[in-house]
Write a protein that holds these residues in place. Structure first.
Motif, short mmCIF file in Angstrom:
data_model
loop_
_atom_site.label_atom_id
_atom_site.label_comp_id
_atom_site.label_asym_id
_atom_site.label_seq_id
_atom_site.Cartn_x
_atom_site.Cartn_y
_atom_site.Cartn_z
N CYS A 183 -7.14 -1.29 1.29
CA CYS A 183 -6.06 -1.72 2.17
C CYS A 183 -6.66 -2.16 3.50
O CYS A 183 -7.49 -1.46 4.07
N CYS A 208 0.86 -1.18 0.00
CA CYS A 208 0.00 0.00 0.00
C CYS A 208 0.89 1.23 0.00
O CYS A 208 1.81 1.34 0.81
N CYS A 222 -5.11 0.50 6.47
CA CYS A 222 -5.46 1.92 6.56
C CYS A 222 -6.74 2.27 5.82
O CYS A 222 -7.22 3.39 5.92
N CYS A 264 -7.13 2.55 2.60
CA CYS A 264 -6.87 3.30 1.37
C CYS A 264 -7.56 2.61 0.19
O CYS A 264 -7.55 1.39 0.08
N ALA A 299 0.05 4.16 0.80
CA ALA A 299 -0.31 5.08 1.88
C ALA A 299 0.33 4.67 3.20
O ALA A 299 0.82 5.52 3.94
N CYS A 300 0.34 3.38 3.52
CA CYS A 300 0.83 2.95 4.82
C CYS A 300 1.97 1.93 4.74
O CYS A 300 2.59 1.63 5.74
N TYR A 336 1.67 -1.27 3.97
CA TYR A 336 1.22 -2.62 4.29
C TYR A 336 1.45 -3.54 3.10
O TYR A 336 1.10 -3.21 1.97
ZN LIG Z 1 -2.66 1.05 3.61
#
Ligand SMILES: [Zn+2]
Length: 104
Positions: free
Chosen positions: A35, A17, A38, A40, A19-20, A22
């Motif tokens: 996700c 991911c 988070c 996303c 964004a985070c 993961y």
């Molecule tokens: Zn994420």
């Protein structure tokens, strides 16, 4: 720019991911829609590996829309206006505090 990856390090090929970060099993190799960590939206912002993000696989990242599009420029102007507004508010607050400090 490198056209092909020169390494066999599997860590560079694992999609995660953006964004985070993961990269667990619930991401299903980047085919999940959301996700698990988070939330996303991976349809709008797909999971990518480091190799994909750096363009090592010969497929450079493409933007959803070009920077010269009117919508993108409108967002850029909006962000600058917000930045200038917040800077002005901060400056006024600083002036107020300085005036209150030196007037005593
Ligand atoms: Zn994420």
């Amino acid at each position: 720019m490198l056209q092909k990856a020169k390494t066999l390090d599997p860590g560079l090929m694992v999609r995660r991911c953006v964004a985070c970060g993961y990269d667990g099993a619930l991401l299903r190799g980047g085919h999940a829609e959301i996700c698990a960590r988070c939330g996303c939206n991976l349809l709008k912002r797909p999971a990518r590996s480091y190799a994909e993000m750096e363009g090592l696989l010969g497929q450079p990242m493409t933007l959803d829309e070009p920077l010269s599009s009117p919508r993108c420029q409108e967002r850029l102007i909006h962000r600058w206006l917000v930045f200038l507004f917040l800077t002005a508010i901060g400056f006024i607050a600083l002036l107020y505090l300085a005036t209150a400090t030196f007037s005593v």
